[in-house]
Scaffold this motif. Structure first.
Motif, PDB file in Angstrom:
ATOM      1  N   GLY A 240      17.897  20.945 -16.772  1.00 41.11           N
ATOM      2  CA  GLY A 240      17.098  19.441 -17.224  1.00 41.11           C
ATOM      3  C   GLY A 240      16.767  19.646 -18.502  1.00 41.11           C
ATOM      4  N   LEU A 241      16.905  18.509 -19.246  1.00 38.03           N
ATOM      5  CA  LEU A 241      16.380  18.510 -20.748  1.00 38.03           C
ATOM      6  C   LEU A 241      16.012  17.160 -21.127  1.00 38.03           C
ATOM      7  CD1 LEU A 241      16.323  20.750 -22.858  1.00 38.03           C
ATOM      8  CD2 LEU A 241      18.379  19.956 -23.692  1.00 38.03           C
ATOM      9  N   VAL A 242      14.778  17.031 -21.949  1.00 37.43           N
ATOM     10  CA  VAL A 242      14.399  15.903 -22.124  1.00 37.43           C
ATOM     11  C   VAL A 242      14.407  15.964 -23.633  1.00 37.43           C
ATOM     12  CG1 VAL A 242      12.221  14.240 -22.424  1.00 37.43           C
ATOM     13  CG2 VAL A 242      12.759  15.385 -20.156  1.00 37.43           C
TER      14      VAL A 242
ATOM     15  N   ILE B  12      14.026  24.006 -17.097  1.00 37.10           N
ATOM     16  CA  ILE B  12      13.909  22.387 -17.566  1.00 37.10           C
ATOM     17  C   ILE B  12      12.886  22.615 -18.843  1.00 37.10           C
ATOM     18  CG2 ILE B  12      11.580  22.155 -16.379  1.00 37.10           C
ATOM     19  CD1 ILE B  12      12.800  19.441 -15.705  1.00 37.10           C
ATOM     20  N   GLY B  13      13.326  21.943 -19.835  1.00 36.09           N
ATOM     21  CA  GLY B  13      12.821  21.994 -20.867  1.00 36.09           C
ATOM     22  C   GLY B  13      12.637  20.595 -21.873  1.00 36.09           C
ATOM     23  N   VAL B  14      11.738  20.551 -22.928  1.00 36.34           N
ATOM     24  CA  VAL B  14      11.707  19.348 -23.695  1.00 36.34           C
ATOM     25  C   VAL B  14      11.969  19.884 -25.025  1.00 36.34           C
ATOM     26  CG1 VAL B  14       9.991  17.508 -24.353  1.00 36.34           C
ATOM     27  CG2 VAL B  14       9.840  18.494 -22.243  1.00 36.34           C
ATOM     28  N   LEU B  15      12.760  18.849 -25.729  1.00 36.33           N
ATOM     29  CA  LEU B  15      12.860  18.975 -27.230  1.00 36.33           C
ATOM     30  C   LEU B  15      11.995  18.141 -27.985  1.00 36.33           C
ATOM     31  CD1 LEU B  15      16.738  19.839 -27.685  1.00 36.33           C
ATOM     32  CD2 LEU B  15      14.724  21.327 -27.928  1.00 36.33           C
ATOM     33  N   GLY B  16      11.175  18.620 -28.773  1.00 36.12           N
ATOM     34  CA  GLY B  16      10.518  17.444 -29.898  1.00 36.12           C
ATOM     35  C   GLY B  16      11.577  17.235 -31.056  1.00 36.12           C
ATOM     36  N   SER B  17      10.970  16.841 -32.052  1.00 38.34           N
ATOM     37  CA  SER B  17      11.594  16.644 -33.311  1.00 38.34           C
ATOM     38  C   SER B  17      11.050  16.521 -34.543  1.00 38.34           C
ATOM     39  CB  SER B  17      12.679  15.176 -32.807  1.00 38.34           C
ATOM     40  OG  SER B  17      13.049  15.114 -34.080  1.00 38.34           O
ATOM     41  N   ALA B  18      11.638  16.793 -35.428  1.00 37.42           N
ATOM     42  CA  ALA B  18      10.909  16.679 -36.867  1.00 37.42           C
ATOM     43  C   ALA B  18      11.182  15.127 -37.440  1.00 37.42           C
ATOM     44  CB  ALA B  18      11.848  17.341 -38.107  1.00 37.42           C
ATOM     45  N   ARG B  19      11.869  14.203 -36.577  1.00 38.16           N
ATOM     46  CA  ARG B  19      11.949  12.933 -36.722  1.00 38.16           C
ATOM     47  C   ARG B  19      10.798  12.008 -36.115  1.00 38.16           C
ATOM     48  NH1 ARG B  19      16.103   9.544 -34.663  1.00 38.16           N
ATOM     49  NH2 ARG B  19      17.304  11.340 -33.832  1.00 38.16           N
ATOM     50  N   ALA B  20      10.128  12.969 -35.043  1.00 41.16           N
ATOM     51  CA  ALA B  20       9.160  12.231 -34.099  1.00 41.16           C
ATOM     52  C   ALA B  20       7.779  12.301 -34.955  1.00 41.16           C
ATOM     53  CB  ALA B  20       9.252  12.695 -32.914  1.00 41.16           C
ATOM     54  N   THR B  21       6.776  11.217 -34.405  1.00 44.79           N
ATOM     55  CA  THR B  21       5.570  11.223 -35.126  1.00 44.79           C
ATOM     56  C   THR B  21       4.821  12.347 -34.311  1.00 44.79           C
ATOM     57  OG1 THR B  21       4.675   9.810 -33.224  1.00 44.79           O
ATOM     58  CG2 THR B  21       5.421   8.818 -35.357  1.00 44.79           C
TER      59      THR B  21
ATOM     60  N   ALA C 231      18.375  28.272 -26.976  1.00 42.88           N
ATOM     61  CA  ALA C 231      18.554  28.855 -25.547  1.00 42.88           C
ATOM     62  C   ALA C 231      18.195  27.735 -24.655  1.00 42.88           C
ATOM     63  CB  ALA C 231      17.236  29.758 -25.456  1.00 42.88           C
ATOM     64  N   MET C 232      17.536  26.803 -24.846  1.00 39.86           N
ATOM     65  CA  MET C 232      17.126  25.598 -23.902  1.00 39.86           C
ATOM     66  C   MET C 232      18.468  24.681 -23.806  1.00 39.86           C
ATOM     67  SD  MET C 232      13.732  23.349 -24.348  1.00 39.86           S
ATOM     68  CE  MET C 232      12.989  24.205 -25.795  1.00 39.86           C
ATOM     69  N   VAL C 233      19.005  24.354 -24.750  1.00 40.89           N
ATOM     70  CA  VAL C 233      20.327  23.765 -24.909  1.00 40.89           C
ATOM     71  C   VAL C 233      21.281  24.224 -23.983  1.00 40.89           C
ATOM     72  CG1 VAL C 233      22.098  22.663 -26.144  1.00 40.89           C
ATOM     73  CG2 VAL C 233      19.925  22.385 -27.304  1.00 40.89           C
ATOM     74  N   ALA C 234      21.567  25.880 -24.206  1.00 37.68           N
ATOM     75  CA  ALA C 234      22.505  26.527 -23.531  1.00 37.68           C
ATOM     76  C   ALA C 234      22.014  26.720 -21.979  1.00 37.68           C
ATOM     77  CB  ALA C 234      22.502  27.696 -24.222  1.00 37.68           C
ATOM     78  N   GLY C 235      20.940  26.591 -21.692  1.00 39.57           N
ATOM     79  CA  GLY C 235      20.374  27.155 -20.583  1.00 39.57           C
ATOM     80  C   GLY C 235      19.780  26.460 -19.439  1.00 39.57           C
ATOM     81  N   CYS C 236      19.178  25.480 -20.105  1.00 37.79           N
ATOM     82  CA  CYS C 236      18.426  24.369 -19.070  1.00 37.79           C
ATOM     83  C   CYS C 236      19.188  23.380 -18.451  1.00 37.79           C
ATOM     84  CB  CYS C 236      17.271  23.568 -20.201  1.00 37.79           C
ATOM     85  SG  CYS C 236      15.950  24.607 -20.428  1.00 37.79           S
TER      86      CYS C 236
ATOM     87  N   PHE D  29      20.990  17.254 -15.820  1.00 42.19           N
ATOM     88  CA  PHE D  29      20.260  15.825 -15.963  1.00 42.19           C
ATOM     89  C   PHE D  29      19.670  15.913 -17.458  1.00 42.19           C
ATOM     90  CE2 PHE D  29      16.904  12.573 -15.358  1.00 42.19           C
ATOM     91  CZ  PHE D  29      17.706  11.579 -14.989  1.00 42.19           C
ATOM     92  N   VAL D  30      20.194  15.143 -18.524  1.00 40.43           N
ATOM     93  CA  VAL D  30      19.572  15.152 -19.768  1.00 40.43           C
ATOM     94  C   VAL D  30      19.049  13.753 -20.058  1.00 40.43           C
ATOM     95  CG1 VAL D  30      20.274  15.238 -22.026  1.00 40.43           C
ATOM     96  CG2 VAL D  30      21.346  16.921 -20.520  1.00 40.43           C
ATOM     97  N   VAL D  31      17.703  13.599 -20.496  1.00 37.17           N
ATOM     98  CA  VAL D  31      17.122  12.303 -20.909  1.00 37.17           C
ATOM     99  C   VAL D  31      17.005  12.351 -22.326  1.00 37.17           C
ATOM    100  CG1 VAL D  31      15.117  10.812 -20.497  1.00 37.17           C
ATOM    101  CG2 VAL D  31      15.726  12.608 -18.748  1.00 37.17           C
ATOM    102  N   VAL D  32      17.486  11.234 -23.010  1.00 40.55           N
ATOM    103  CA  VAL D  32      17.402  11.166 -24.438  1.00 40.55           C
ATOM    104  C   VAL D  32      16.527  10.026 -24.871  1.00 40.55           C
ATOM    105  CG1 VAL D  32      18.424  10.545 -26.520  1.00 40.55           C
ATOM    106  CG2 VAL D  32      19.543  12.198 -24.946  1.00 40.55           C
TER     107      VAL D  32
END
Lengths: 637, 357
Positions: free
Chosen positions: A373-375, A96-105, A366-371, A400-403
């Motif tokens: 569950g992804l937030v 399971i993994g979490v992606l943050g962003s350069a667009r987030a605070t 790798a997360m996108v390819a292998g997780c 399960f992908v949460v955006v």
């Protein structure tokens, strides 16, 4: 009419602007006269910052996918479904993994880390654009011992000499370009290194041409020249370094042309000299070594650590430095501290009342390819993954992908649960500029529909996984970050409001300057009558916050609308030789594959070059075989 | 420089006096009937025009906000037409803004800008949306008795004292203001107590101040007449525009902060039940400004756009049409230009035939 002072969200220079709203809509942007970076100036994007949340398709209600279709639901229902979905994957022991962003605070990114390392107990936390930035930062850090390259953006204005590796600085970082121009006007010598003509190269005292993306080609020559020529004034400071002999030995016998020798002498003799590394200047393979070699150039000439002499690495987008700093990375804890730092781990344990995950996790690709569950917090994968649209295909196999996003992105369309959050201008927080200025962004208008500030949504998710987040306000969240993120610990009470944000930096933690041999340009040889190369500059048209605002997305420059399936830019001489006119199709063939695209004739591209837009990598990437460049044969199709 | 006014020949009733201690109560009275907009210290210490909530916060000291008051007649995003779904069709209605407003403490250069904009919007095809808003705005200017850092209004005949675009002009006489009603609306605004008639001495002092102010301007200057002669007789070499072009970063700031620039684009803002068609600021320096639907762009190169901008601002052709140069000498573009192609720099280059960056 409401007006707030906020920070431009786009290119990482960090200019201050007044955002205006009328009847609940953002309506205007104006430069802040006294802002230390902007000084009453903004670029075209900054002048239209209010358009970022205004024109694009917004997410206004939580959505759950049911029977393949997104269905509007209440917040309670959506959060319940997200907790259940992720809990199931945790219970199964699947990744399971979490992606943050350069667009987030910074606050949203910090909570993304807390969600990953605290709530979901995983080291899988990253953001996609880190892949391009981290090698450059690490390369400099390896030499200097400092976690961030030395110097400030404003050092450019007073520099006597500027060595600029681009990119196209005027397009990607206009405020930095304007400071360079101001220095040139004062009499500074500007030297540009690049493979095509740009606005900045026209202001330069000298332009050093290199192969596409191969800015590293000139660095060994510069190093050899300063070491040979005796102009390495600062060599005394590094004379004791055992790496110096190795560095010298590695460069022995290197043939150095007169122009490079002259540039090296200019750099070495200037009182204040800066190095700027723009986007796309160094190929990904050469980024780390290239940046390290530049830091060594600064070290042996005595510029490293000298006031007013900067090494500026320019991140492409928004809050990349902030995301790195608060720990959106699989290989370090908040503050960029190592995963085995006992003091920080103890602090995390105490504050979160839970044992944090301190394992090294997967990176974004790798997360996108292998997780399973992804937030995904405010990442539009096709825009920021090197794999482009391929990232979305990989996402289809996740269970399960949460955006969380403000915009109806392709990534949101592929998600099982969509949580609508506030965009720029609709929420409070902070961002960190490229040179470490932590500044506020402020709410000026309310988010549309049921959308909520991202930090509140993330705090609720974290709470539901058993880590109480009782933030009454964003100030409470800041207090936690002050405690846990070393960088934030330096920000004094009220400093964010009183002095244009806090300029923060950490003292060197490493063993001081470290020199070594450089090994550049030995990889990826290119053969062929013509060299095809990706235009690596970040494609603003692919960013959901600007894609629908014509002035912001620069479509008229990027030609994205005119050629939605890609194109190739070529010199007029090459086009004439092939007998093709603008818009006609040509076939590019390499050892990797072939592609047929229309021609755009450009005066910027040198003969023998074919520039392909990175934004169309799904369509044209095959000819480059996943690399930055390749030799190609070009024919009229 | 204009000859000094003949004090004797002026209507003595037009000049009134306001003791400074009565200023706040006057502003408060204006606020009873209208939204009062004035400069005040805003976030970050930036001076900005905005709606007044506390009359004591109105700033009448030196300096002029970087953002001109243009935004109150020509907002950056201005909804002008509402388009709503109506059964199978759509219903179109105009959106108008006819709030009674007073812009207070505006400087002479900006008043000239307002006059320039109004002339443009009122002639040929009068713009109803603009005029309905602008006609409800009364302008109270403050004459400049000390020069500002970057201004060169004397070169543009737009200051330091106001000639047009205002209803009332205030002149700071120390412990009191001389208030001159320039229009019927303005004269009514200063007719009653606490205003009282000005004395001959006050009017003499006012004229002295104007002459002194004109003498003291001049750190920044733009010899527009000489530039106009060259630009209108095709004596500016193409190479000059070419040399300038890498020094412009196409930010559009020169247009956006210019009190006389009015070019716009049109965008539709999506609403719950339809759209609002908005007029939005545009910049002639953007490469997409003249981009045609066919893909053809008559001013594709930056040098062509810079040339166009300055031709419109200072050529004799437009001077004859508009009765004024398209520059009021406020000096804002000097500060906000991301590059170095501000008005005084380019005018100097046109005049001398060389560009130094």
């Amino acid at each position: 009419m409401a007006t707030v002072l906020t920070t431009c969200p786009f290119c990482t220079c960090g200019c201050g602007l007044h955002l205006q709203a009328d009847h609940g809509h953002l309506t205007g942007s104006a430069p802040s006269e006294h802002h230390p970076v902007g000084q009453g100036k903004l670029c075209a994007r900054g002048w239209h910052a209010h358009e970022a949340p205004t024109w694009g398709p917004r997410l206004t209600r939580p959505l759950l996918r049911r029977g393949g279709e997104p269905v509007e639901v209440s917040w309670a229902e959506a959060i319940d479904a997200v907790v259940q979905g992720l809990s199931r994957i945790l219970a199964d022991g699947d990744p399971i993994g979490v992606l943050g962003s350069a667009r987030a605070t910074n606050e949203e990114n910090f909570l993304a880390v807390k969600l990953a390392r605290g709530a979901l107990r995983t080291g899988n936390v990253d953001f996609c654009l880190r892949a391009g930035l981290q090698p450059l930062i690490d390369g400099v850090a390896e030499v200097t011992g400092d976690p961030w390259p030395p110097g400030r953006l404003l050092d450019l204005e007073r520099s006597e000499f500027i060595l600029l590796f681009e990119g196209d600085l005027a397009e990607t970082h206009p405020r930095a370009a304007s400071l360079v121009a101001a220095a040139v006007k004062r009499g500074a010598r500007l030297v540009t290194v690049g493979w095509h003509q740009t606005q900045m190269s026209r202001l330069a005292a000298r332009h050093l041409p290199v192969d596409p993306g191969a800015g590293h080609q000139v660095i060994p020559g510069l190093l050899a020249a300063v070491l040979d020529g005796g102009s390495a004034d600062g060599a005394g400071a590094v004379a004791a370094d055992p790496g110096l002999a190795a560095l010298r030995a590695g460069l022995a016998g290197l043939a150095v042309g007169e122009p490079v020798r002259e540039v090296a002498a200019w750099y070495a003799s200037a009182a204040r000299a800066s190095i700027v590394v723009g986007e796309g200047a160094l190929l990904p393979d050469e980024a780390r070594d290239g940046a390290a070699a530049l830091a060594m150039l600064a070290a042996v000439t005595g510029h490293l650590g000298r006031a007013g002499s900067a090494i500026l690495i320019l991140p492409s987008r928004g809050n990349q430095r902030g995301a790195l700093e608060v720990g959106v990375r699989p290989d370090a804890l908040p503050g960029g501290v190592p995963l085995d730092d006992a003091a920080v781990i103890a602090k995390l344990r105490r504050t979160w009342s839970r044992e944090p995950s301190v394992v090294a996790g997967l990176d974004a690709e790798a997360m996108v390819a292998g997780c399973r569950g992804l937030v995904v917090v405010a990442e539009e994968l096709p825009a920021v993954l090197r794999a482009g649209g391929g990232g979305l295909d990989a996402l289809a196999s996740a269970s399960f992908v949460v955006v969380l996003d403000s915009f109806a992105t392709a990534t949101a369309r592929a998600a099982h649960a969509v949580l609508p959050v506030a965009a720029f201008g609709e929420t409070d927080g902070t961002t960190t500029s490229l040179d470490g200025r932590v500044q506020r962004v402020r709410e000026c208008a309310s988010p549309p529909g049921l959308a909520r500030p991202g930090w509140q949504v993330l705090a609720e998710l974290v709470t539901r996984f058993g880590l109480p987040c009782t933030y009454g306000s964003i100030g409470d969240l800041h207090r936690e970050m002050t405690d846990l993120v070393p960088l934030f610990g330096e920000i004094g009470e009220g400093q964010l409001d009183e002095s244009w944000g806090a300029l923060v930096s950490r003292p060197a933690t490493g063993p001081g300057v470290h020199l070594r041999t450089v090994d550049l340009g030995r990889r990826d040889p290119v053969e062929g009558p013509c060299v095809a190369v990706f235009d690596e500059a970040f494609d603003w048209g692919s960013d959901p916050s600007v894609a629908h605002a014509p002035t912001l997305c620069r479509d008229h420059v990027a030609r994205r609308k005119l050629f939605p399936t890609g194109f190739v830019e070529m010199n007029r001489a090459d086009a004439d030789r092939l007998g093709v006119r603008p818009g006609w199709a040509v076939r590019l063939t390499s050892k990797h594959g072939e592609v047929t695209v229309p021609v755009v004739v450009s005066g910027e591209v040198a003969p023998g070059m074919a520039r392909l837009p990175f934004s169309a990598r799904d369509r044209v990437g095959v000819v480059l075989g996943g690399r930055g460049r390749a030799g190609v044969r070009v024919e009229r199709a | 420089m204009r000859p000094a006014n003949d004090v004797q020949g002026r209507d003595p009733g037009a000049s009134r006096l306001l003791v400074k201690s009565d200023l706040v109560s006057w502003i408060r009275r204006l606020m009873d009937d209208a939204e009062v907009i004035a400069p005040a210290a805003g976030a970050g210490g930036d001076l900005m025009f905005g709606p007044v909530t506390d009359p004591a916060s109105v700033w009448l000291g030196p300096g002029n906000p970087l953002q001109p008051p243009k935004q109150f007649v020509l907002p950056q995003t201005d909804p002008i037409v509402r388009i709503e779904r109506n059964g199978g069709g759509v219903q179109v209605s105009s959106i108008s803004d006819e709030r009674a407003r007073v812009i207070f403490g505006m400087r002479s250069c900006d008043a000239r800008g307002m006059a320039y904009l109004r002339r443009m919007q009122a002639t040929d095809l009068p713009d109803d949306s603009y005029l309905r808003r602008a006609d409800r705005i009364a302008v109270v200017t403050l004459a400049c008795t000390t020069p500002c850092t970057l201004g060169f209004c004397v070169c543009c005949d737009a200051g330091p004292f106001a000639r047009d675009g205002h209803d009332v002009q205030l002149v700071d006489l120390g412990d009191r203001f001389l208030a001159e009603g320039a229009t019927e609306r303005g004269r009514a605004m200063v007719a009653d107590a606490p205003f009282r008639p000005a004395t001959q001495g006050d009017v003499v002092r006012r004229d002295e101040l104007e002459r002194e102010a004109e003498r003291h301007f001049g750190d920044e200057s733009a010899h527009l007449g000489a530039a106009m002669r060259r630009i209108s007789t095709r004596r500016v070499a193409e190479e000059l525009w070419e040399a300038m072009s890498p020094w412009c970063f196409e930010c559009g700031g020169c247009n956006f902060i210019c009190p006389t620039c009015y070019c716009f684009s049109v965008k539709d803002r999506c609403q719950d039940h339809g759209w609002e068609r908005c007029r939005t600021w545009d910049s002639c320096q953007y490469s997409a400004f003249t981009l045609e639907a066919s893909g053809h762009n008559p001013r594709e190169r930056r040098k062509e756009r810079i040339k166009r901008r300055f031709f419109h601002k200072v050529s004799a052709q437009y001077y004859q049409r508009d009765g004024a140069v398209g520059c009021v000498g406020c000096g804002r573009c000097v500060q906000t230009c991301l590059g170095t192609t501000d008005m005084p720099a380019v005018v100097a280059a046109i005049r001398k035939g060389v560009w130094h960056g």
